[in-house]
Design a protein around this motif. Structure first.
Motif, short mmCIF file in Angstrom:
data_model
loop_
_atom_site.label_atom_id
_atom_site.label_comp_id
_atom_site.label_asym_id
_atom_site.label_seq_id
_atom_site.Cartn_x
_atom_site.Cartn_y
_atom_site.Cartn_z
N ARG A 66 31.10 14.28 -51.70
CA ARG A 66 32.50 14.43 -52.08
C ARG A 66 32.73 15.81 -52.70
NH1 ARG A 66 33.43 9.96 -55.44
NH2 ARG A 66 33.83 8.76 -53.53
N GLU A 69 31.64 19.76 -47.68
CA GLU A 69 31.94 19.47 -46.27
C GLU A 69 30.78 18.75 -45.62
OE1 GLU A 69 32.64 21.73 -41.96
OE2 GLU A 69 32.37 22.92 -43.80
N GLU A 100 32.74 10.94 -39.11
CA GLU A 100 34.17 10.80 -39.43
C GLU A 100 34.49 9.39 -39.92
OE1 GLU A 100 35.98 14.18 -36.38
OE2 GLU A 100 36.01 12.07 -35.79
N ARG A 104 36.05 9.66 -43.42
CA ARG A 104 37.49 9.56 -43.12
C ARG A 104 38.17 10.93 -43.14
NH1 ARG A 104 38.06 5.92 -40.05
NH2 ARG A 104 40.31 5.95 -40.44
N GLN A 105 37.48 11.92 -42.64
CA GLN A 105 38.01 13.26 -42.45
C GLN A 105 37.49 13.79 -41.12
OE1 GLN A 105 37.31 16.02 -45.70
NE2 GLN A 105 37.46 14.38 -47.21
N PRO A 106 38.26 14.68 -40.46
CA PRO A 106 37.77 15.24 -39.21
C PRO A 106 36.52 16.11 -39.42
CG PRO A 106 40.14 15.55 -39.42
CD PRO A 106 39.65 15.10 -40.76
N GLU A 218 36.57 25.45 -44.51
CA GLU A 218 37.68 26.05 -45.26
C GLU A 218 37.84 27.52 -44.91
OE1 GLU A 218 37.84 23.31 -49.32
OE2 GLU A 218 36.50 25.04 -49.23
#
Length: 266
Positions: A66, A69, A100, A104-106, A218
């Motif tokens: 968390r 990435e 994913e 729960r993120q691409p 990012e």
């Protein structure tokens, strides 16, 4: 007409990113160090190997990483240059799908397992939703990559890390955007009995006001947002069609360009 330069967020001109492969148990200690010193990491995981041996389990992934990435590293770490295209597609897409589902993120980036890739593999990646891919090459420099799908690092952590860090911290010419990119495997610190190396690095490089601490993705997304700015022909105003704010320097003055807005530059 104004001289205009892209900046990192808040007008910074230096960024630091870290990249670690394989999702081994030593990631726990490494993530702890990154969190302590405000450094961000990208962790490339093999979803088909999670929980095997000393690897992080699937259940641990969302909590442990968390704030960092989670990125692809293929499902089971094949040497892709030896593999048929159908196998490569399956390895990358199944890795993305599983990761994913956990975070729960691409998942939009990867590192090449065993550093293995070909021109054909690289050209395939955008069709699989991959925006960047890290190699195992190092440049010793602090520039942004010419090709996000063939992204070399500044150094592996066992190759002059502290010397490179001193050089990076001393950079001051604001006409450049500098990036220090470090890669490796966390288990190497156990194998080499040199955790003090990365601890010294984090203490030295962390917490600096003039450095943007970013994940690999990012950086990619921010630089794409920069390139997406639409300037008037005379550069007296700029429109940001994206949602995220972008910073530029106009004749030495830092200017924020909020998402969806037009900003006068004179």
């Amino acid at each position: 007409m104004a001289a205009v330069y892209y900046c990192y967020p808040q007008g910074r001109h230096k960024a630091l990113t870290m990249s670690y492969d394989d999702g081994r148990r030593a990631d726990e200690r490494l993530v702890g160090l990154f969190n302590k010193y405000g450094i961000k990491g990208t962790f490339h995981l093999n979803s088909g190997l999670l929980g095997e041996g000393d690897r992080i389990t699937a259940e641990e992934v969302p909590v442990l990483y968390r704030g960092h990435e989670v990125s692809a590293h293929t499902r089971r770490h094949p040497t892709m240059a030896r593999c048929p295209q159908e196998y490569i597609v399956e390895e990358i897409m199944e890795d993305r799908k599983t990761l994913e589902g956990l975070i729960r993120q691409p998942v939009r980036g990867m590192s090449y397992p065993n550093g293995s890739y070909t021109r054909e593999i690289k050209s395939l990646l955008p069709h699989l939703g991959i925006e960047y891919a890290r190699t195992v090459q190092s440049t010793g420099g602090f520039g942004l990559p010419e090709d996000w799908l063939e992204w070399p690092a500044t150094c592996h952590h066992n190759r002059g890390l502290l010397e490179h860090t001193e050089n990076f911290l001393g950079l001051h010419k604001r006409q450049y955007l500098y990036l220090m990119y470090v890669w490796g495997h966390s288990y190497e610190f156990d194998n080499d009995n040199n955790w003090e190396l990365i601890e010294q690095f984090c203490e030295k490089a962390g917490g600096k006001e003039d450095i943007w601490y970013a994940t690999n993705l990012e950086l990619v997304h921010y630089m794409k947002a920069c390139r997406g700015l639409i300037f008037s022909a005379s550069r007296d105003f700029v429109f940001n069609p994206g949602a995220a704010a972008v910073w530029i320097e106009v004749d030495g003055t830092v200017v924020e360009v909020p998402g969806g807005q037009t900003v006068d530059l004179v």
